[in-house]
Design a protein around this motif. Structure first.
Motif, PDB file in Angstrom:
ATOM      1  N   UNK A 190       0.829  -1.203   0.000  1.00 62.68           N
ATOM      2  CA  UNK A 190       0.000   0.000   0.000  1.00 62.68           C
ATOM      3  C   UNK A 190       0.864   1.255   0.000  1.00 62.68           C
ATOM      4  N   UNK A 191       1.793   1.346   0.949  1.00 66.75           N
ATOM      5  CA  UNK A 191       2.564   2.580   1.118  1.00 66.75           C
ATOM      6  C   UNK A 191       3.614   2.774   0.025  1.00 66.75           C
ATOM      7  N   UNK A 192       4.333   1.711  -0.336  1.00 68.46           N
ATOM      8  CA  UNK A 192       5.382   1.820  -1.352  1.00 68.46           C
ATOM      9  C   UNK A 192       4.842   1.567  -2.757  1.00 68.46           C
ATOM     10  N   UNK A 193       3.848   0.679  -2.837  1.00 72.18           N
ATOM     11  CA  UNK A 193       3.352   0.242  -4.135  1.00 72.18           C
ATOM     12  C   UNK A 193       2.103   0.923  -4.627  1.00 72.18           C
ATOM     13  N   UNK A 194       1.527   1.822  -3.814  1.00 73.39           N
ATOM     14  CA  UNK A 194       0.373   2.583  -4.264  1.00 73.39           C
ATOM     15  C   UNK A 194      -0.902   1.780  -4.454  1.00 73.39           C
ATOM     16  N   UNK A 195      -1.005   0.629  -3.804  1.00 73.28           N
ATOM     17  CA  UNK A 195      -2.192  -0.213  -3.942  1.00 73.28           C
ATOM     18  C   UNK A 195      -3.292   0.258  -3.002  1.00 73.28           C
ATOM     19  N   UNK A 196      -4.515  -0.164  -3.299  1.00 75.58           N
ATOM     20  CA  UNK A 196      -5.682   0.260  -2.527  1.00 75.58           C
ATOM     21  C   UNK A 196      -6.385  -0.957  -1.926  1.00 75.58           C
TER      22      UNK A 196
END
Length: 172
Positions: free
Chosen positions: A45-51
């Motif tokens: 989430x934080x590094x990879x921009x996932x939701x």
């Protein structure tokens, strides 16, 4: 040589956080090699921009303790997980990269690479849909092995099922 990929995620959309990647290399007869990595959810989430999708989190809470506990061991960052998979995949030139659903495994994995500015380690022309094949031959049963919703166990079961389908006359 073909690759069957199975992901465990915390969502169902292309931006879903990947929490495990399981994959097997196989031909028309057998599984020849395996890959598995757990990915830290915070990194996804934080590094990879996932939701994160809350309904998927709730779904995971209802899964077996074996499936859930398998996701806790030896987690790596999303970048390290994707790099490890790309390195493993670089040892062959696959005929096809199979995922369970035209818009799930391969799409989510490709989008994770793109969000991190990394090149997807297979050409898009190699994407294949296992779900389509299994629906074409719904009469051929899958023999599930291992823990359901463990990415590697699911990739194994799906690859062996696809081999059975090919042997019955729906081939690539």
């Amino acid at each position: 040589m073909h690759i069957m990929v199975d992901l465990e995620t915390m969502g169902t959309r292309p931006d879903a956080p990947i929490i495990a990647i399981g994959a097997v290399m196989f031909d028309g007869n057998a599984i020849l090699d395996e890959f598995y990595v757990n990915i830290d959810l915070c990194s996804a989430v934080e590094d990879g921009g996932a939701t994160i999708d809350p309904s998927t989190v709730m779904w995971w809470m209802k899964q077996s303790s074996d499936a859930r506990s398998a996701l806790e061991a030896d987690c790596v960052s999303v970048a390290e997980g994707l790099d490890s998979f790309a390195l493993w995949l670089s040892t062959v030139e696959p005929e096809g990269i199979w995922g369970n659903g035209a818009s799930f495994d391969n799409t989510i994995l490709s989008e994770a690479y793109a969000r991190l500015g990394k090149k997807t380690p297979w050409p898009f022309r190699k994407d294949r849909c296992y779900r389509t094949m299994k629906n074409m031959r719904g009469d051929i049963e899958m023999d599930r092995t291992g823990t359901h919703h463990n990415a590697l166990d699911d990739a194994r079961s799906q690859a062996l099922h696809l081999i059975k389908i090919w042997r019955e006359g729906v081939g690539v």
